[in-house]
Design a protein around this motif. Structure first.
Motif, short mmCIF file in Angstrom:
data_model
loop_
_atom_site.label_atom_id
_atom_site.label_comp_id
_atom_site.label_asym_id
_atom_site.label_seq_id
_atom_site.Cartn_x
_atom_site.Cartn_y
_atom_site.Cartn_z
N ASP A 50 6.87 5.19 -50.75
CA ASP A 50 6.53 3.99 -51.52
C ASP A 50 7.23 4.09 -52.87
O ASP A 50 6.90 4.95 -53.69
CB ASP A 50 5.02 3.88 -51.72
CG ASP A 50 4.28 3.51 -50.45
OD1 ASP A 50 4.89 2.83 -49.60
OD2 ASP A 50 3.12 3.91 -50.29
N SER A 51 8.20 3.23 -53.07
CA SER A 51 8.94 3.23 -54.33
C SER A 51 8.67 1.93 -55.08
O SER A 51 8.16 0.95 -54.52
CB SER A 51 10.45 3.38 -54.06
OG SER A 51 10.91 2.35 -53.22
N THR A 52 9.01 1.94 -56.35
CA THR A 52 8.85 0.75 -57.19
C THR A 52 10.23 0.19 -57.50
O THR A 52 11.12 0.92 -57.94
CB THR A 52 8.13 1.10 -58.50
OG1 THR A 52 6.84 1.64 -58.21
CG2 THR A 52 7.97 -0.14 -59.36
N THR A 53 10.39 -1.10 -57.23
CA THR A 53 11.66 -1.76 -57.53
C THR A 53 11.41 -2.89 -58.51
O THR A 53 10.37 -3.57 -58.46
CB THR A 53 12.34 -2.29 -56.25
OG1 THR A 53 13.63 -2.82 -56.58
CG2 THR A 53 11.52 -3.38 -55.60
N THR A 72 9.68 2.57 -47.35
CA THR A 72 10.87 2.92 -46.57
C THR A 72 10.46 3.88 -45.46
O THR A 72 9.77 4.87 -45.71
CB THR A 72 11.93 3.58 -47.46
OG1 THR A 72 12.23 2.73 -48.55
CG2 THR A 72 13.21 3.85 -46.67
N GLU A 73 10.91 3.59 -44.25
CA GLU A 73 10.63 4.45 -43.10
C GLU A 73 11.94 5.02 -42.56
O GLU A 73 12.95 4.32 -42.50
CB GLU A 73 9.91 3.66 -42.00
CG GLU A 73 8.57 3.09 -42.46
CD GLU A 73 7.86 2.29 -41.37
OE1 GLU A 73 8.09 2.61 -40.18
OE2 GLU A 73 7.10 1.37 -41.71
N HIS A 74 11.89 6.30 -42.18
CA HIS A 74 13.08 7.01 -41.69
C HIS A 74 12.86 7.49 -40.26
O HIS A 74 11.73 7.83 -39.87
CB HIS A 74 13.38 8.23 -42.56
CG HIS A 74 13.70 7.92 -43.98
ND1 HIS A 74 12.73 7.63 -44.92
CD2 HIS A 74 14.90 7.89 -44.64
CE1 HIS A 74 13.31 7.42 -46.10
NE2 HIS A 74 14.62 7.58 -45.95
N ASP A 75 13.93 7.53 -39.50
CA ASP A 75 13.90 8.21 -38.20
C ASP A 75 14.01 9.72 -38.44
O ASP A 75 14.31 10.18 -39.54
CB ASP A 75 15.07 7.75 -37.32
CG ASP A 75 14.91 6.30 -36.88
OD1 ASP A 75 13.77 5.81 -36.84
OD2 ASP A 75 15.95 5.66 -36.57
N THR A 109 10.15 -2.50 -46.16
CA THR A 109 9.13 -3.53 -46.31
C THR A 109 8.76 -3.66 -47.77
O THR A 109 8.33 -2.68 -48.40
CB THR A 109 7.87 -3.21 -45.49
OG1 THR A 109 8.24 -3.01 -44.12
CG2 THR A 109 6.87 -4.34 -45.58
N HIS A 110 8.92 -4.87 -48.34
CA HIS A 110 8.55 -5.13 -49.72
C HIS A 110 7.17 -5.79 -49.75
O HIS A 110 6.92 -6.79 -49.06
CB HIS A 110 9.57 -6.06 -50.38
CG HIS A 110 10.89 -5.40 -50.63
ND1 HIS A 110 11.72 -4.99 -49.60
CD2 HIS A 110 11.54 -5.09 -51.79
CE1 HIS A 110 12.82 -4.45 -50.12
NE2 HIS A 110 12.73 -4.50 -51.43
N PRO A 129 15.65 -6.46 -42.84
CA PRO A 129 16.43 -5.67 -41.86
C PRO A 129 17.34 -4.69 -42.58
O PRO A 129 17.97 -5.01 -43.58
CB PRO A 129 17.22 -6.75 -41.11
CG PRO A 129 16.43 -8.01 -41.29
CD PRO A 129 15.83 -7.92 -42.65
N VAL A 130 17.43 -3.47 -42.03
CA VAL A 130 18.24 -2.43 -42.65
C VAL A 130 18.87 -1.57 -41.56
O VAL A 130 18.32 -1.43 -40.46
CB VAL A 130 17.37 -1.55 -43.58
CG1 VAL A 130 16.28 -0.84 -42.80
CG2 VAL A 130 18.22 -0.55 -44.37
#
Length: 281
Positions: A50-53, A72-75, A109-110, A129-130
């Motif tokens: 969970d980051s702040t933008t 942000t989710e990573h494989d 996801t924002h 989408p990313v």
């Protein structure tokens, strides 16, 4: 006969004691002093971050500033590392480690998208989408303690400090999606209630390049703790399996142009399940 048996047992006991002493001395010698080289190849699991933008863009008669929380989710990723170390004695060993790692980013996801000056919050989350990978290049100084189990198995624990450079230049996503969502929400909020759908303004599309891409790389302080167990394949070669928890704190990315700004701050929490090998020389 009894006296002969007594002497035989004494000789056997003395021999056993000598063997144990020699074994203990060999074990101590194996633990004390000596350099080693090693490689490890862990699987990497990055916790959802969970980051702040924050950002701003030109809209109407002025600049609109917004902020959001980004998940942000990573494989599952991988890491490849090498180290050089030295046994200090009493079970301690110190090593320098360098590594590279990479993982696919699977989802952005924002949420909690707000315009603070207007006390305005978008009611819905915004998935974007990313595709692409985030890469890491790091250097750590580690201190490990090997427990003398008296056989070929050697449990160990320890940790380390260092720095990690994270490169997100391989990611592909719409950097202007949040600004567009804010602009459209502000326009819709100004439409009087009861306005027929046909009379409502259509969606706004900000021109490409309005919102700049944030910087691709940043370097931050990192620390790790972990443990595992080593298995002596020979006097010089040890196979090890282990687990490490690594924290990378204070990553920051930003970008700006004449029309907009964007910035993001995040931390990483990473789990490594590793298999490695050490060669003593």
């Amino acid at each position: 006969m009894t006296r002969i048996c007594f002497h035989s047992r004494s000789i056997l006991a003395a021999a056993a004691a000598a063997c144990l002493a020699l074994g203990g001395a060999a074990s101590a010698q194996a633990q004390d002093g000596g350099w080693y080289l090693g490689l490890n190849m862990p699987l990497m699991f990055i916790d959802d971050t969970d980051s702040t933008t924050r950002g701003s863009f030109s809209h109407g008669q002025g600049m609109v500033e917004y902020e959001a929380t980004v998940t942000t989710e990573h494989d599952t990723g991988f890491k490849f590392g090498g180290m050089i170390g030295r046994h200090l004695g009493s079970g301690l060993r110190v090593e320098g480690e360098v590594f590279m790692a990479r993982a696919e980013v699977s989802k952005l996801t924002h949420g909690s998208i707000t315009v603070p000056a207007l006390s305005f919050t978008l009611p819905e989350e915004l998935p974007i989408p990313v595709s692409g990978t985030a890469e890491q290049l790091g250097a750590m100084v580690n201190l490990w303690y090997d427990f003398d189990a008296g056989d070929t198995w050697t449990p160990y624990i320890g940790g380390g400090l260092g720095f990690v450079r994270v490169d997100q230049g391989g990611l592909r996503y719409d950097t202007g999606a949040v600004a567009e969502a804010v602009a459209n929400a502000l326009i819709q909020a100004q439409v009087p209630p009861g306005t027929p759908p046909a009379m409502r303004p259509g969606p706004v599309e900000l021109p490409e390049g309005t919102v700049p891409s944030p910087s691709a790389t940043d370097t931050a302080f990192a620390y790790q703790i972990g443990g595992g167990i080593g298995y002596a394949l020979s006097d010089s070669t040890t196979l090890q399996i282990g687990y490490r928890l690594q924290m990378v704190n204070g990553l920051s990315y930003s970008g700006s142009n004449d029309m907009a700004t964007v910035s993001s701050n995040t931390d990483l929490r990473i789990h490594f399940l590793e298999i490695g090998i050490r060669y003593r020389f």
